[in-house]
Design a protein around this motif. Sequence first.
Motif, PDB file in Angstrom:
ATOM      1  N   ALA A   1       0.832  -1.208   0.000  1.00 53.28           N
ATOM      2  CA  ALA A   1       0.000   0.000   0.000  1.00 53.28           C
ATOM      3  C   ALA A   1       0.869   1.262   0.000  1.00 53.28           C
ATOM      4  CB  ALA A   1      -0.936  -0.001   1.207  1.00 53.28           C
ATOM      5  N   MET A   2       2.011   1.212   0.683  1.00 53.58           N
ATOM      6  CA  MET A   2       2.906   2.375   0.723  1.00 53.58           C
ATOM      7  C   MET A   2       3.487   2.695  -0.652  1.00 53.58           C
ATOM      8  SD  MET A   2       4.819   1.534   4.326  1.00 53.58           S
ATOM      9  CE  MET A   2       6.105   2.742   4.109  1.00 53.58           C
ATOM     10  N   THR A   3       3.615   1.689  -1.513  1.00 58.79           N
ATOM     11  CA  THR A   3       4.188   1.917  -2.842  1.00 58.79           C
ATOM     12  C   THR A   3       3.119   2.220  -3.884  1.00 58.79           C
ATOM     13  OG1 THR A   3       4.126  -0.406  -3.462  1.00 58.79           O
ATOM     14  CG2 THR A   3       6.110   0.369  -2.372  1.00 58.79           C
ATOM     15  N   THR A   4       1.865   2.037  -3.536  1.00 58.49           N
ATOM     16  CA  THR A   4       0.785   2.226  -4.506  1.00 58.49           C
ATOM     17  C   THR A   4      -0.112   3.383  -4.080  1.00 58.49           C
ATOM     18  OG1 THR A   4      -0.472   0.451  -3.415  1.00 58.49           O
ATOM     19  CG2 THR A   4       0.861  -0.164  -5.333  1.00 58.49           C
ATOM     20  N   ILE A   5      -1.159   3.106  -3.340  1.00 60.52           N
ATOM     21  CA  ILE A   5      -2.146   4.134  -3.018  1.00 60.52           C
ATOM     22  C   ILE A   5      -1.586   5.229  -2.118  1.00 60.52           C
ATOM     23  CG2 ILE A   5      -3.194   2.881  -1.078  1.00 60.52           C
ATOM     24  CD1 ILE A   5      -4.997   5.090  -3.735  1.00 60.52           C
ATOM     25  N   ASP A   6      -0.721   4.887  -1.159  1.00 62.69           N
ATOM     26  CA  ASP A   6      -0.145   5.921  -0.293  1.00 62.69           C
ATOM     27  C   ASP A   6       0.743   6.872  -1.097  1.00 62.69           C
ATOM     28  OD1 ASP A   6      -1.453   4.642   1.753  1.00 62.69           O
ATOM     29  OD2 ASP A   6       0.365   3.963   2.772  1.00 62.69           O
ATOM     30  N   ALA A   7       1.537   6.317  -2.010  1.00 61.77           N
ATOM     31  CA  ALA A   7       2.387   7.157  -2.854  1.00 61.77           C
ATOM     32  C   ALA A   7       1.527   8.044  -3.757  1.00 61.77           C
ATOM     33  CB  ALA A   7       3.342   6.303  -3.679  1.00 61.77           C
ATOM     34  N   ALA A   8       0.471   7.476  -4.321  1.00 63.93           N
ATOM     35  CA  ALA A   8      -0.422   8.267  -5.173  1.00 63.93           C
ATOM     36  C   ALA A   8      -1.055   9.404  -4.380  1.00 63.93           C
ATOM     37  CB  ALA A   8      -1.493   7.364  -5.780  1.00 63.93           C
ATOM     38  N   ASN A   9      -1.474   9.121  -3.139  1.00 63.71           N
ATOM     39  CA  ASN A   9      -2.030  10.178  -2.281  1.00 63.71           C
ATOM     40  C   ASN A   9      -1.002  11.259  -1.998  1.00 63.71           C
ATOM     41  OD1 ASN A   9      -4.781   9.524  -1.755  1.00 63.71           O
ATOM     42  ND2 ASN A   9      -4.103   7.837  -0.457  1.00 63.71           N
ATOM     43  N   ALA A  10       0.227  10.850  -1.689  1.00 65.37           N
ATOM     44  CA  ALA A  10       1.276  11.819  -1.364  1.00 65.37           C
ATOM     45  C   ALA A  10       1.584  12.739  -2.542  1.00 65.37           C
ATOM     46  CB  ALA A  10       2.547  11.087  -0.932  1.00 65.37           C
ATOM     47  N   PHE A  11       1.493  12.206  -3.751  1.00 62.48           N
ATOM     48  CA  PHE A  11       1.774  13.010  -4.941  1.00 62.48           C
ATOM     49  C   PHE A  11       0.527  13.703  -5.480  1.00 62.48           C
ATOM     50  CE2 PHE A  11       5.436  10.035  -5.160  1.00 62.48           C
ATOM     51  CZ  PHE A  11       6.437  10.995  -5.086  1.00 62.48           C
ATOM     52  N   GLY A  12      -0.609  13.522  -4.821  1.00 65.23           N
ATOM     53  CA  GLY A  12      -1.836  14.183  -5.227  1.00 65.23           C
ATOM     54  C   GLY A  12      -2.460  13.633  -6.496  1.00 65.23           C
ATOM     55  N   ILE A  13      -2.191  12.360  -6.804  1.00 68.19           N
ATOM     56  CA  ILE A  13      -2.729  11.768  -8.032  1.00 68.19           C
ATOM     57  C   ILE A  13      -3.539  10.498  -7.749  1.00 68.19           C
ATOM     58  CG2 ILE A  13      -1.031  12.786  -9.593  1.00 68.19           C
ATOM     59  CD1 ILE A  13       0.550  10.146  -9.442  1.00 68.19           C
ATOM     60  N   ALA A  14      -4.024  10.363  -6.520  1.00 73.63           N
ATOM     61  CA  ALA A  14      -4.764   9.151  -6.148  1.00 73.63           C
ATOM     62  C   ALA A  14      -6.073   9.012  -6.904  1.00 73.63           C
ATOM     63  CB  ALA A  14      -5.018   9.119  -4.644  1.00 73.63           C
ATOM     64  N   ASP A  15      -6.565  10.103  -7.499  1.00 71.57           N
ATOM     65  CA  ASP A  15      -7.776   9.988  -8.308  1.00 71.57           C
ATOM     66  C   ASP A  15      -7.481   9.391  -9.680  1.00 71.57           C
ATOM     67  OD1 ASP A  15      -6.317  12.300  -8.934  1.00 71.57           O
ATOM     68  OD2 ASP A  15      -8.088  13.327  -9.719  1.00 71.57           O
ATOM     69  N   GLU A  16      -6.185   9.278 -10.038  1.00 72.03           N
ATOM     70  CA  GLU A  16      -5.775   8.733 -11.328  1.00 72.03           C
ATOM     71  C   GLU A  16      -5.137   7.348 -11.218  1.00 72.03           C
ATOM     72  OE1 GLU A  16      -3.238  11.421 -13.538  1.00 72.03           O
ATOM     73  OE2 GLU A  16      -4.005  13.085 -12.341  1.00 72.03           O
ATOM     74  N   VAL A  17      -4.318   7.134 -10.176  1.00 71.06           N
ATOM     75  CA  VAL A  17      -3.534   5.906 -10.037  1.00 71.06           C
ATOM     76  C   VAL A  17      -3.494   5.480  -8.576  1.00 71.06           C
ATOM     77  CG1 VAL A  17      -2.055   6.424 -12.029  1.00 71.06           C
ATOM     78  CG2 VAL A  17      -1.351   7.166  -9.754  1.00 71.06           C
TER      79      VAL A  17
END
Length: 167
Positions: free
Chosen positions: A44-60
């Motif tokens: 999760a830290m390499t996928t959704i958490d990283a996407a959230n941190a970069f502000g792109i969780a709505d895309e990836v």
Amino acid sequence: MILTSDGLSPDGGTDMFDVMRGAMRYHRSQARNPNLLPPGRTLAMTTIDAANAFGIADEVGSLEVGKRGDIILIDLAKPHLQPATMPLHQMLMYANAGDVDTVVSGGQVVMEHRVVPNERDILELAQGHCQIMLDRSGLRSTLALDADFWADTYDRPVRDGLNHHQK
């Protein structure tokens, strides 16, 4: 907390399986707790958490309707991943980048059965951009091997408390 790789450092690489294992081992050993940072949390830290941190969780970051559809397929039919009794655990604990068989990005297959169309062109383009970066940053000279490169590591001097190759 997120897990990412910034590229090919002198002692690392871009193999995210290696990065995930390293994070698990490091945190477990530092805390002396073998249960710290379990595989699912690490993924999760390499996928959704990283996407959230970069502000792109709505895309990836997760497989959901409306997202880009980035996914990798791992070839589990390899000796180091068998017997496949706990595939997710085995993937995180034993797989490496070479086990990735197929990559889908943005819903498009960009690698299938370890074949990347135009791979040579992509590698040449990346090498060219690397050369530009080295020239612009003034870091090209840091790539030269020191005269004592082949010396025993214990015989290398330490300069100003830094690793010998850090100048």
